[in-house]
Design a protein around this motif. Structure first.
Motif, mmCIF file in Angstrom:
data_model
loop_
_atom_site.group_PDB
_atom_site.id
_atom_site.type_symbol
_atom_site.label_atom_id
_atom_site.label_comp_id
_atom_site.label_asym_id
_atom_site.label_seq_id
_atom_site.Cartn_x
_atom_site.Cartn_y
_atom_site.Cartn_z
ATOM 1 N N VAL A 25 41.126 69.756 -15.938
ATOM 2 C CA VAL A 25 41.280 68.342 -15.597
ATOM 3 C C VAL A 25 40.250 67.498 -16.341
ATOM 4 C CG1 VAL A 25 39.758 68.108 -13.575
ATOM 5 C CG2 VAL A 25 41.891 66.823 -13.677
ATOM 6 N N SER A 26 39.056 68.036 -16.573
ATOM 7 C CA SER A 26 38.049 67.310 -17.350
ATOM 8 C C SER A 26 38.511 67.124 -18.785
ATOM 9 C CB SER A 26 36.721 68.068 -17.327
ATOM 10 O OG SER A 26 36.210 68.165 -16.014
ATOM 11 N N SER A 27 39.175 68.137 -19.338
ATOM 12 C CA SER A 27 39.694 68.048 -20.698
ATOM 13 C C SER A 27 40.787 66.996 -20.795
ATOM 14 C CB SER A 27 40.222 69.411 -21.146
ATOM 15 O OG SER A 27 39.181 70.380 -21.146
ATOM 16 N N LEU A 28 41.657 66.923 -19.810
ATOM 17 C CA LEU A 28 42.700 65.907 -19.795
ATOM 18 C C LEU A 28 42.093 64.515 -19.604
ATOM 19 C CD1 LEU A 28 45.431 67.768 -17.721
ATOM 20 C CD2 LEU A 28 45.528 67.206 -20.143
ATOM 21 N N PHE A 29 41.087 64.420 -18.763
ATOM 22 C CA PHE A 29 40.388 63.151 -18.550
ATOM 23 C C PHE A 29 39.747 62.669 -19.861
ATOM 24 C CE2 PHE A 29 36.585 60.727 -17.286
ATOM 25 C CZ PHE A 29 37.144 59.785 -16.439
ATOM 26 N N ASN A 30 39.117 63.593 -20.601
ATOM 27 C CA ASN A 30 38.518 63.260 -21.894
ATOM 28 C C ASN A 30 39.561 62.792 -22.906
ATOM 29 O OD1 ASN A 30 35.986 63.953 -21.029
ATOM 30 N ND2 ASN A 30 35.847 65.855 -22.185
ATOM 31 N N SER A 31 40.820 63.149 -22.656
ATOM 32 C CA SER A 31 41.892 62.846 -23.604
ATOM 33 C C SER A 31 42.719 61.640 -23.186
ATOM 34 C CB SER A 31 42.790 64.084 -23.756
ATOM 35 O OG SER A 31 42.017 65.228 -24.066
ATOM 36 N N GLY A 32 42.261 60.915 -22.189
ATOM 37 C CA GLY A 32 42.927 59.662 -21.818
ATOM 38 C C GLY A 32 43.727 59.693 -20.535
ATOM 39 N N PHE A 33 43.776 60.820 -19.853
ATOM 40 C CA PHE A 33 44.508 60.902 -18.588
ATOM 41 C C PHE A 33 43.669 60.305 -17.454
ATOM 42 C CE2 PHE A 33 47.279 63.688 -20.776
ATOM 43 C CZ PHE A 33 48.411 63.894 -19.994
ATOM 44 N N SER A 34 44.353 59.666 -16.530
ATOM 45 C CA SER A 34 43.734 59.333 -15.256
ATOM 46 C C SER A 34 43.833 60.571 -14.373
ATOM 47 C CB SER A 34 44.476 58.164 -14.597
ATOM 48 O OG SER A 34 44.084 58.023 -13.246
ATOM 49 N N GLY A 36 43.374 60.133 -10.937
ATOM 50 C CA GLY A 36 43.487 59.542 -9.609
ATOM 51 C C GLY A 36 42.880 58.159 -9.615
ATOM 52 N N HIS A 37 43.476 57.256 -8.851
ATOM 53 C CA HIS A 37 43.029 55.858 -8.861
ATOM 54 C C HIS A 37 41.596 55.710 -8.369
ATOM 55 C CE1 HIS A 37 43.109 55.150 -4.439
ATOM 56 N NE2 HIS A 37 43.928 56.172 -4.479
ATOM 57 N N ASP A 38 41.081 56.704 -7.628
ATOM 58 C CA ASP A 38 39.742 56.598 -7.054
ATOM 59 C C ASP A 38 38.700 57.428 -7.797
ATOM 60 O OD1 ASP A 38 41.033 58.907 -6.275
ATOM 61 O OD2 ASP A 38 40.204 58.931 -4.249
ATOM 62 N N VAL A 39 39.023 57.857 -9.024
ATOM 63 C CA VAL A 39 38.075 58.639 -9.831
ATOM 64 C C VAL A 39 37.808 57.899 -11.135
ATOM 65 C CG1 VAL A 39 37.592 60.854 -10.941
ATOM 66 C CG2 VAL A 39 39.008 60.784 -8.871
ATOM 67 N N SER A 40 36.563 57.541 -11.363
ATOM 68 C CA SER A 40 36.209 56.786 -12.569
ATOM 69 C C SER A 40 35.367 57.586 -13.540
ATOM 70 C CB SER A 40 35.456 55.502 -12.189
ATOM 71 O OG SER A 40 34.275 55.816 -11.482
ATOM 72 N N GLU A 41 34.803 58.704 -13.095
ATOM 73 C CA GLU A 41 34.008 59.546 -13.973
ATOM 74 C C GLU A 41 34.114 60.994 -13.512
ATOM 75 O OE1 GLU A 41 29.806 58.895 -13.728
ATOM 76 O OE2 GLU A 41 29.906 58.240 -11.646
ATOM 77 N N ILE A 42 33.774 61.898 -14.442
ATOM 78 C CA ILE A 42 33.859 63.322 -14.152
ATOM 79 C C ILE A 42 32.600 64.000 -14.662
ATOM 80 C CG2 ILE A 42 35.015 65.464 -14.831
ATOM 81 C CD1 ILE A 42 37.621 64.151 -14.623
ATOM 82 N N GLY A 43 32.111 64.941 -13.893
ATOM 83 C CA GLY A 43 30.994 65.776 -14.313
ATOM 84 C C GLY A 43 30.993 67.013 -13.442
ATOM 85 N N TYR A 44 30.032 67.887 -13.635
ATOM 86 C CA TYR A 44 29.980 69.100 -12.834
ATOM 87 C C TYR A 44 29.031 68.974 -11.653
ATOM 88 C CZ TYR A 44 33.202 72.039 -15.284
ATOM 89 O OH TYR A 44 34.353 72.588 -15.776
ATOM 90 N N GLN A 45 28.570 67.726 -11.402
ATOM 91 C CA GLN A 45 27.799 67.501 -10.193
ATOM 92 C C GLN A 45 28.757 67.474 -8.998
ATOM 93 O OE1 GLN A 45 27.825 65.308 -12.763
ATOM 94 N NE2 GLN A 45 25.983 66.032 -13.810
ATOM 95 N N LYS A 46 28.178 67.549 -7.830
ATOM 96 C CA LYS A 46 28.991 67.559 -6.609
ATOM 97 C C LYS A 46 29.879 66.323 -6.546
ATOM 98 C CE LYS A 46 28.609 68.052 -1.605
ATOM 99 N NZ LYS A 46 27.684 68.143 -0.450
ATOM 100 N N ASP A 47 31.132 66.532 -6.179
ATOM 101 C CA ASP A 47 32.123 65.465 -5.983
ATOM 102 C C ASP A 47 32.563 64.781 -7.273
ATOM 103 O OD1 ASP A 47 32.370 65.851 -3.284
ATOM 104 O OD2 ASP A 47 30.824 64.391 -2.768
ATOM 105 N N LEU A 48 32.208 65.334 -8.430
ATOM 106 C CA LEU A 48 32.634 64.714 -9.688
ATOM 107 C C LEU A 48 33.405 65.709 -10.551
ATOM 108 C CD1 LEU A 48 29.487 62.610 -10.667
ATOM 109 C CD2 LEU A 48 31.614 61.781 -9.718
ATOM 110 N N LYS A 49 34.176 66.575 -9.920
ATOM 111 C CA LYS A 49 34.890 67.628 -10.640
ATOM 112 C C LYS A 49 36.354 67.284 -10.886
ATOM 113 C CE LYS A 49 31.790 71.220 -8.950
ATOM 114 N NZ LYS A 49 31.651 72.504 -8.247
#
Length: 237
Positions: A25-34, A36-49
């Motif tokens: 999902v991080s790879s898809l996010f990096n490639s322009g995918f949303s 979810g409407h409530d997710v604005s960033e992704i990382g490997y910290q808690k709650d950002l996966k």
């Protein structure tokens, strides 16, 4: 809102906890995918996966699992209100390219999401049970380790058995990969990009991948037999 318009692209990522769903999902996010409407960033910290909190809450509500550990055995149940919750969630999605990920989707997809979702592709990731068991065992002390080992293996079997049933009944386009393969194989990554329909910018794992002794992987295969072998046989040859 997500619709059945063919210009929209919807990918559903299915896999047990610690089996590569966050990487995909991080790879898809990096490639322009949303994601979810409530997710604005992704990382490997808690709650950002890459898990939409609302999506996670819906699945917890359907399964009655709020507060349960991810190695808990979860029994599917009827939940009449799931249709309303899912429609409300989908109505909030504005992106034409959407990827949804939550390990609990493995348990709710067939009975609750599948018939409601618009046209979509399925992405399935699985892993040798050794890696999953090792992860959970490393977070507990020696007094409880054996119980955790048993619980994590039992959960691995439940989730991945469900994945096999999803594969068998799927009419949707489906991509099946083993996490370690797509993590290291350029050929697998190329086929994944072709499946999704865009050139994927893969998320780079920050953790160093340690070499695992062969006997440990073999032990994992034995523990996962025959489910693990069946999943490997379903992957791209």
């Amino acid at each position: 809102m997500v619709t059945k318009d063919t210009t929209h692209s919807l990918c559903i990522i299915l896999g047990m906890h610690k089996s590569g769903t966050s990487f995909l999902v991080s790879s898809l996010f990096n490639s322009g995918f949303s994601v979810g409407h409530d997710v604005s960033e992704i990382g490997y910290q808690k709650d950002l996966k890459g898990e939409s909190r609302e999506l996670r809450d819906i699945n917890n509500e359907i399964l009655g699992t709020a507060g349960l550990h991810s190695t808990s055995i979860i029994r599917k149940r009827d939940y009449p209100n799931s249709t309303t919750l899912i429609h409300q969630f989908l109505s909030k999605q504005e992106s034409t390219h959407l990827a949804l990920k939550d390990p609990r989707l493995v348990l709710t997809y067939q009975d609750h999401w599948k018939s409601i979702l618009p046209e979509h592709k399925i992405i399935i990731t699985f892993r040798n049970p050794f890696y999953v068991i090792r992860h959970y065992a490393s977070h507990f002390n020696s007094k409880t380790k054996w119980r955790v080992l048993f619980r994590s293996l039992r959960a691995w079997r439940a989730y991945n058995k469900e994945l096999l049933q999803i594969i068998e009944s799927a009419k949707e386009e489906t991509f099946i990969t083993e996490f370690e393969t797509i993590l290291t194989s350029e050929e697998e990554r190329k086929h994944f990009s072709q499946f999704v329909g865009i050139n994927i910018s893969f998320f780079e794992e920050s953790k160093t991948q340690k070499k695992v002794q062969r006997w440990k992987l073999f032990a994992g295969q034995v523990l996962g037999f025959p489910i693990y072998q069946e999943l490997k046989s379903k992957g791209r040859s």
